[in-house]
Design an enzyme around this catalytic site. Structure first.
Site, PDB file in Angstrom:
ATOM      1  N   HIS A 173       9.342  -5.610   4.589  1.00 55.36           N
ATOM      2  CA  HIS A 173       8.426  -4.740   3.854  1.00 55.36           C
ATOM      3  C   HIS A 173       8.633  -4.969   2.362  1.00 55.36           C
ATOM      4  O   HIS A 173       9.767  -5.053   1.899  1.00 55.36           O
ATOM      5  CB  HIS A 173       8.716  -3.279   4.204  1.00 55.36           C
ATOM      6  CG  HIS A 173       7.648  -2.331   3.759  1.00 55.36           C
ATOM      7  ND1 HIS A 173       7.478  -1.976   2.444  1.00 55.36           N
ATOM      8  CD2 HIS A 173       6.702  -1.664   4.447  1.00 55.36           C
ATOM      9  CE1 HIS A 173       6.477  -1.116   2.350  1.00 55.36           C
ATOM     10  NE2 HIS A 173       5.983  -0.921   3.551  1.00 55.36           N
ATOM     11  N   LYS A 617      -7.306   0.869   9.004  1.00 57.09           N
ATOM     12  CA  LYS A 617      -8.038   0.257   7.893  1.00 57.09           C
ATOM     13  C   LYS A 617      -9.482  -0.011   8.299  1.00 57.09           C
ATOM     14  O   LYS A 617     -10.400   0.081   7.483  1.00 57.09           O
ATOM     15  CB  LYS A 617      -7.333  -1.038   7.479  1.00 57.09           C
ATOM     16  CG  LYS A 617      -7.993  -1.791   6.341  1.00 57.09           C
ATOM     17  CD  LYS A 617      -7.038  -2.793   5.728  1.00 57.09           C
ATOM     18  CE  LYS A 617      -6.615  -3.842   6.714  1.00 57.09           C
ATOM     19  NZ  LYS A 617      -7.725  -4.791   7.026  1.00 57.09           N
TER      20      LYS A 617
END
Length: 960
Positions: A173, A617
């Site tokens: 990440h 999304k």
């Protein structure tokens, strides 16, 4: 950061982790554990004061005054006693190099506040236990009690005993780029704060002021060291850096925590010697959109993990050897133990009398030597640092273990002999944990998942088939022709090309990755690379294509009647349309005899990965959550029709917009039949640090995953009964309305792309060397092609948190009122009833409330001012702010709460008291983004943006 007053420094709690808060609020609103909060207040003040002193000493009085002024002004803003423009004005003309220490001060305060909160959780748990209260939800003791009371169905219980598996999969990440040094310092501060807490709360007649002063001096020293240590790397992290970053959690906690947890689960659940909890990782094997994953990276990832595990085994064996001085003159040593002890003889001739007298030590030495000898089995493998045992300079010659099973057999001999010599009392806990470690970790430590997108597979196979004369243009074939060709190729073991064939860069790299995976399997066993995940899997051919590449390197055997592979093919269903199409893909694939035979050879277990990030999304929060719920139900039915056991892999991120939130509650909110005793789940970013950086927290978070998995598998947790179809119908309508509201902004508003790319730091995430992976799968400005991590991270940095709530308010209001005002009250009552009775809806809205509580439309407005077209910035920010207020209004109407976090007072306190410390970080980020985009090339500007991103992620703890 100096001493704080009670008015601006309230107690905080650990925000949004999987372990449910044990602080139960009484009906009258009085916290029965309020006494536990006061020490936390003192801890935060103490650490803040140390940091303030350090800033003054190291950065000078001027910087200290600037930090303090910003802090006090931010708290005044929080109390509505100042305008937030006053915070911004503090930094308008400050040179970037002087801003850096201010950012570091607020970032490090967030890091130290996390330490105080982690300590607070331990303190509250002790008080809870001492008070005789029942264990909280998510604690395995609560689960064992619940299962004992309900007596689950015997057939279900037997199935769970044989299939139970919980796998947290660590992934990289961009915000979790803190250096190993910072990680270790933070751990030392926590250990010292525990020591300080024990001295302050223990019997005072046994504690001297000198002892307490010594501990506090050590803490001050660590804070100073932290200040003088760079928080993040100065260059873009390589994948190798991310691999090592992931492995530090194994070294810090997981290698020690998982084995005894597996031992307890086996004993209480009755699953024999099967380890239920097993670690996995994507770091080094996930090449979807990441061009930097190569065969060398796969080798590095697998070898480094194996080397770390070997060092752990060697240390534990060395310690065990010291713990077993049992003398053959005193105990009657069993024959099997004597045989093991004598199996290698002595390097320098006859045994000395002293060595001959301690057969248990010699037996452990045999295990240690055979393990060390594995280092000589591969010239390139660092399994044992060459041929040493990792503890000293001894050089051994012994027959190396060929498999973990051989090592485990020898350890079992030692364990059984101890039982014979001294009953259960002599059986060493260290030996027990080591045996469970070998069962759990083998010689590989963690399973490395391979992942690639279907477009890349198609491109590579089109090239390979053309060169081999199999098909002139595979990409031009329709689906039926593709499947026919693939099945024909998978019916034999003949490779398409020789190892020296000239290939394109992409094909050579893909086959290089596959060959490295095959080499790792040969060296470390099949469990090192057990999964192959197909991203953007939209057809049966997409699912079958990787099998041809696996066959090329010997990881797939193509007998039509008995195809075999140690690697599972896993479709990843990412978008809402993919989720809807998933059951059809499974039906079609399982209808193919060859594929069905492959699944049968793999234990009749089929795994499907669900993508939380891209579905969100794609369609927004409400539509994505419902699409996932529906897909799970339909996929279970498809698997049942084919008679296979379905296992889900949940691709959850830390943020609610990527499936984050309380994992215990989320697992219980799955549809009936979706868990079936097994669960794999991604863990990433700052969430990994929050969950697994410290042994006690790691244990509790793993317990929460196991507890929820067992309860969801064995108990009726949906609770809808004959009202299920009504609930499903309501949710389907709401999801459709939510998707329309979301699309009207994200996919249809002509100004949205400009607003998103300029009001958030999404461009800078890609430009400023924050992560190894590009921010988009391809060069495009399309939202669809943007990777989910930068999509969600950008919105969280700008404090909009849009993926976690947008469109829900409009959907709820529209549904309640679409049949007129006369029916509105009844429809609102329906939603309130479903919220009370249905874990899915309750979890969905609760997670949404948590993410909304971390949003700040005022700060989001400052980011909107970065949009070059001011009218677009004002207009779209207005749309977002209006929807936010509507969503909050509708949420409170359904839940009956007065605030977003009435049901989570711990998080409410944390949010209330962290926000003033976040304000300067957000304000500074906006200021530095403005300078950077205006062409300011000062390296301090770039560094400052990076530091604000890391600091905000650290403070929010689940932002990406």
């Amino acid at each position: 950061m100096a001493d704080t007053t009670q008015s601006d420094q309230r107690p905080t709690d650990q925000p949004n982790t999987d372990q449910p808060d044990v602080d139960q609020v009484a009906p009258d609103g009085v916290d029965p554990l309020e006494d536990a909060v006061r020490p936390l207040r003192d801890d935060v003040r103490f650490l803040g004061a140390l940091l303030g002193d350090t800033v003054r000493e190291q950065a000078g009085q001027r910087i200290f005054d600037l930090v303090e002024t910003a802090r006090r002004t931010a708290f005044a803003v929080r109390r509505s006693e100042a305008d937030r423009d006053e915070v911004a004005a503090l930094f308008t003309d400050v040179p970037a190099p002087e801003v850096i220490p201010v950012i570091r001060a607020f970032s490090l305060f967030a890091l130290l506040a996390n330490v105080a909160e982690d300590l607070h959780q331990d303190r509250r748990r002790r008080i809870h236990t001492a008070a005789g209260s029942p264990p909280p939800d998510g604690d395995l003791e609560a689960t064992w009690s619940r299962l004992a009371e309900t007596e689950p169905d015997r057939d279900k219980l037997e199935t769970v005993r044989s299939t139970a598996r919980v796998v947290p999969v660590l992934t990289a990440h961009p915000t979790e780029t803190r250096r190993r040094s910072v990680f270790e310092i933070t751990r030392r501060v926590l250990d010292l704060m525990r020591r300080r807490d024990a001295l302050r709360t223990g019997p005072q007649d046994r504690v001297t002021e000198a002892e307490l002063a010594e501990v506090e001096t050590d803490i001050r020293r660590q804070v100073l060291t932290l200040w003088q240590t760079a928080i993040i790397r100065s260059q873009r992290p390589r994948i190798e850096d991310e691999v090592l970053g992931g492995l530090q959690y194994h070294e810090a906690t997981l290698m020690d925590v998982i084995p005894p947890l597996n031992a307890e689960i086996a004993e209480r659940l009755g699953c024999g010697d099967r380890p239920v909890v097993r670690p996995g990782t994507w770091i080094g094997g996930d090449r979807d959109g990441n061009p930097y994953v190569t065969g060398d990276v796969v080798r590095f990832a697998t070898e480094q993990a194996a080397a770390l595990l070997h060092q752990h085994y060697a240390h534990e064996l060395r310690m065990l050897e010291r713990e077993l001085p049992l003398s053959r003159r005193v105990v009657d040593v069993p024959t099997a133990l004597r045989d093991l002890a004598d199996s290698l003889g002595e390097e320098e001739g006859e045994l000395t009398a002293a060595r001959e007298d301690v057969p248990f030590r010699r037996a452990v030495s045999v295990v240690r030597r055979r393990l060390a000898a594995r280092g000589t089995t591969s010239s390139s493998s660092p399994l044992a640092g060459g041929h040493r045992d990792g503890d000293d300079d001894e050089v051994f010659t012994a027959e190396p273990y060929a498999s973990p099973g051989e090592m485990l057999a020898d350890l079992d001999v030692i364990d059984a002999a101890l039982g014979e010599c001294g009953s259960e009392m002599l059986r060493s806990p260290r030996l027990r944990d080591l045996r469970w470690a070998v069962r759990t970790f083998g010689f590989h430590l963690q399973a490395l998942d391979m992942r690639q997108n279907s477009e890349s597979h198609e491109e590579v196979l089109t090239e390979l088939f053309a060169k081999a004369g199999v098909s002139e243009d595979y990409a031009a074939l329709d689906e039926d022709a593709r499947v026919e060709l693939l099945l024909r190729e998978l019916s034999h073991d003949r490779p398409l090309l020789g190892p020296r064939a000239e290939l394109s860069e992409l094909a050579a790299k893909e086959l290089g990755v596959m060959r490295a995976a095959a080499a790792a399997v040969d060296l470390l066993g099949a469990d090192v690379v057990p999964h192959y995940i197909v991203s953007m899997c939209g057809s049966v051919s997409d699912l079958l294509e990787p099998a041809v590449l696996l066959r090329e390197v010997g990881l797939f055997s193509g007998d039509p009647a008995e195809p075999r592979s140690s690697v599972r093919l896993i479709p990843l269903l990412e978008t809402i349309d993919d989720l809807a199409a998933g059951p059809g893909i499974l039906d079609a694939a399982l209808a193919i005899p060859q594929f069905r035979a492959l699944i049968r050879a793999q234990g009749d277990v089929l795994e499907v990965m669900l993508g939380y990030s891209d579905s969100n999304k794609d369609g927004g929060y409400l539509a994505a959550n419902w699409a996932l719920y529906q897909a799970e139900r339909d996929l279970v039915e498809a698997a049942d029709r084919a008679g296979v056991h379905l296992r889900y892999f949940h691709g959850r991120g830390g943020a609610v917009g990527r499936g984050g939130g309380n994992s215990y509650e989320a697992i219980l909110a799955q549809p009936p039949g979706a868990v079936q005793g097994a669960l794999r789940i991604t863990e990433q970013g700052e969430v990994i640090s929050a969950k697994y950086s410290e042994p006690r927290r790691a244990r509790r978070n793993l317990e929460a995953l196991v507890a929820a998995t067992l309860e969801a598998s064995l108990l009726d947790v949906e609770g809808l009964g004959d009202r299920a179809e009504e609930a499903y119908g309501v949710m389907a309508e709401l999801a459709t309305l939510g998707r329309q509201a979301y699309a009207s902004l994200v996919h249809e508003d002509p100004g949205f792309i400009e607003y998103f790319t300029t009001s958030t730091p999404v461009a800078e995430i890609g430009e400023l060397n924050i992560g190894s992976r590009p921010t988009a799968r391809k060069q495009t400005s399309s939202v669809e092609d943007l990777r989910a991590i930068p999509w969600v991270l950008s919105w969280s940095q700008s404090r909009v948190m849009l993926p976690g709530w947008f469109g829900v308010g409009t959907a709820l209001r529209t549904w309640i009122h679409e049949r007129g005002e006369d029916a509105a009250d009844e429809r609102l009552a329906t939603l309130r009833r479903l919220y009370d009775d249905w874990p899915f809806l309750r979890s969905t809205l609760s997670n949404m409330a948590q993410v909304m509580a971390k949003a700040d439309m005022g700060l989001a407005g400052r980011y909107a001012e970065l949009v070059p077209d001011a009218e677009v910035g004002r207009r779209i920010h207005g749309v977002i702010a209006d929807e936010f207020e509507l969503t909050r209004e509708m949420l409170l109407a359904i839940t009956g709460q007065e605030t977003l976090l009435d049901d989570n007072p711990a998080l409410a306190r944390s949010v209330r008291n962290r926000f003033p410390y976040l304000e300067p970080l957000n304000v500074l980020q906006v200021e530095l983004l403005r300078r950077y985009r205006a062409g300011d090339e000062d390296p301090a500007v770039r560094t400052g943006i990076q530091l604000t991103m890391n600091g905000l992620a650290t403070a929010l703890r689940n932002s990406g």
